[in-house]
Design a protein around this motif. Sequence first.
Motif, PDB file in Angstrom:
ATOM      1  N   ALA A  57       0.837  -1.199   0.000  1.00 47.67           N
ATOM      2  CA  ALA A  57       0.000   0.000   0.000  1.00 47.67           C
ATOM      3  C   ALA A  57       0.873   1.250   0.000  1.00 47.67           C
ATOM      4  O   ALA A  57       0.576   2.220  -0.718  1.00 47.67           O
ATOM      5  N   ASP A  58       1.955   1.246   0.765  1.00 45.02           N
ATOM      6  CA  ASP A  58       2.883   2.382   0.775  1.00 45.02           C
ATOM      7  C   ASP A  58       3.560   2.544  -0.573  1.00 45.02           C
ATOM      8  O   ASP A  58       3.743   3.663  -1.057  1.00 45.02           O
ATOM      9  N   VAL A  59       3.945   1.434  -1.183  1.00 48.80           N
ATOM     10  CA  VAL A  59       4.572   1.474  -2.510  1.00 48.80           C
ATOM     11  C   VAL A  59       3.594   2.082  -3.519  1.00 48.80           C
ATOM     12  O   VAL A  59       3.966   2.946  -4.327  1.00 48.80           O
ATOM     13  N   ALA A  60       2.350   1.645  -3.469  1.00 47.80           N
ATOM     14  CA  ALA A  60       1.340   2.167  -4.394  1.00 47.80           C
ATOM     15  C   ALA A  60       1.108   3.661  -4.153  1.00 47.80           C
ATOM     16  O   ALA A  60       1.048   4.446  -5.105  1.00 47.80           O
ATOM     17  N   ALA A  61       1.003   4.062  -2.894  1.00 44.23           N
ATOM     18  CA  ALA A  61       0.781   5.472  -2.577  1.00 44.23           C
ATOM     19  C   ALA A  61       1.945   6.327  -3.060  1.00 44.23           C
ATOM     20  O   ALA A  61       1.742   7.407  -3.627  1.00 44.23           O
ATOM     21  N   ASP A  62       3.176   5.864  -2.848  1.00 44.33           N
ATOM     22  CA  ASP A  62       4.349   6.600  -3.323  1.00 44.33           C
ATOM     23  C   ASP A  62       4.340   6.711  -4.844  1.00 44.33           C
ATOM     24  O   ASP A  62       4.661   7.762  -5.396  1.00 44.33           O
ATOM     25  N   PHE A  63       3.993   5.619  -5.503  1.00 45.72           N
ATOM     26  CA  PHE A  63       3.931   5.630  -6.964  1.00 45.72           C
ATOM     27  C   PHE A  63       2.930   6.674  -7.456  1.00 45.72           C
ATOM     28  O   PHE A  63       3.213   7.469  -8.354  1.00 45.72           O
ATOM     29  N   TYR A  64       1.729   6.688  -6.861  1.00 43.77           N
ATOM     30  CA  TYR A  64       0.702   7.636  -7.281  1.00 43.77           C
ATOM     31  C   TYR A  64       1.121   9.073  -6.993  1.00 43.77           C
ATOM     32  O   TYR A  64       0.856   9.972  -7.791  1.00 43.77           O
ATOM     33  N   ARG A  65       1.797   9.301  -5.875  1.00 42.31           N
ATOM     34  CA  ARG A  65       2.304  10.650  -5.581  1.00 42.31           C
ATOM     35  C   ARG A  65       3.299  11.106  -6.634  1.00 42.31           C
ATOM     36  O   ARG A  65       3.256  12.251  -7.096  1.00 42.31           O
ATOM     37  N   ARG A  66       4.211  10.213  -7.027  1.00 38.97           N
ATOM     38  CA  ARG A  66       5.187  10.554  -8.069  1.00 38.97           C
ATOM     39  C   ARG A  66       4.490  10.825  -9.400  1.00 38.97           C
ATOM     40  O   ARG A  66       4.847  11.747 -10.129  1.00 38.97           O
ATOM     41  N   LYS A  67       3.499  10.017  -9.705  1.00 35.80           N
ATOM     42  CA  LYS A  67       2.769  10.192 -10.965  1.00 35.80           C
ATOM     43  C   LYS A  67       2.047  11.535 -10.961  1.00 35.80           C
ATOM     44  O   LYS A  67       2.060  12.263 -11.966  1.00 35.80           O
ATOM     45  N   LEU A  68       1.430  11.899  -9.838  1.00 32.32           N
ATOM     46  CA  LEU A  68       0.758  13.191  -9.740  1.00 32.32           C
ATOM     47  C   LEU A  68       1.758  14.339  -9.885  1.00 32.32           C
ATOM     48  O   LEU A  68       1.461  15.352 -10.533  1.00 32.32           O
ATOM     49  N   ALA A  69       2.930  14.190  -9.302  1.00 31.18           N
ATOM     50  CA  ALA A  69       3.968  15.215  -9.437  1.00 31.18           C
ATOM     51  C   ALA A  69       4.387  15.349 -10.897  1.00 31.18           C
ATOM     52  O   ALA A  69       4.582  16.477 -11.388  1.00 31.18           O
ATOM     53  N   ASP A  70       4.511  14.231 -11.595  1.00 30.07           N
ATOM     54  CA  ASP A  70       4.853  14.271 -13.028  1.00 30.07           C
ATOM     55  C   ASP A  70       3.769  14.993 -13.828  1.00 30.07           C
ATOM     56  O   ASP A  70       4.063  15.802 -14.710  1.00 30.07           O
ATOM     57  N   ILE A  71       2.524  14.700 -13.522  1.00 32.98           N
ATOM     58  CA  ILE A  71       1.414  15.329 -14.228  1.00 32.98           C
ATOM     59  C   ILE A  71       1.386  16.829 -13.915  1.00 32.98           C
ATOM     60  O   ILE A  71       1.171  17.657 -14.819  1.00 32.98           O
ATOM     61  N   ASP A  72       1.607  17.192 -12.656  1.00 33.31           N
ATOM     62  CA  ASP A  72       1.660  18.621 -12.292  1.00 33.31           C
ATOM     63  C   ASP A  72       2.774  19.326 -13.057  1.00 33.31           C
ATOM     64  O   ASP A  72       2.590  20.456 -13.532  1.00 33.31           O
ATOM     65  N   ALA A  73       3.910  18.670 -13.202  1.00 38.02           N
ATOM     66  CA  ALA A  73       5.028  19.263 -13.957  1.00 38.02           C
ATOM     67  C   ALA A  73       4.648  19.432 -15.426  1.00 38.02           C
ATOM     68  O   ALA A  73       4.960  20.462 -16.041  1.00 38.02           O
ATOM     69  N   GLN A  74       3.952  18.467 -15.984  1.00 33.67           N
ATOM     70  CA  GLN A  74       3.502  18.585 -17.375  1.00 33.67           C
ATOM     71  C   GLN A  74       2.519  19.745 -17.534  1.00 33.67           C
ATOM     72  O   GLN A  74       2.573  20.486 -18.511  1.00 33.67           O
TER      73      GLN A  74
END
Length: 102
Positions: free
Chosen positions: A81-98
């Motif tokens: 669950a922590d791995v998944a949450a970290d992954f989604y946070r990184r993905k959201l950061a990537d999308i925010d950067a885009q």
Amino acid sequence: MRIGELAARTGCSVRALRHYEHAGVLSSVRQDNGYRSFTPDDAARVRLIRLFLSVGFTLDEIRRFAPCWQAGRGPDDPVEADVAADFYRRKLADIDAQLRDL
């Protein structure tokens, strides 16, 4: 339902549905005649796959976490669950950067 009906219900091509199945993010049951058979829940699953793809997820990323969203819940294992949450946070950061770049 057969693959053509699923395509009509979702606005997705038959070819894309076969690709999703081959990639492991969608599954079907083969009937005795060899036709693929899908459930009504698969239409919602295809729409979710397309949503994830539209915001920048890859099929590999979708497949990795598909058990979570297909079951409508997070992983049972707290570490996963922590791995998944970290992954989604990184993905959201990537999308925010885009979005900032756009």
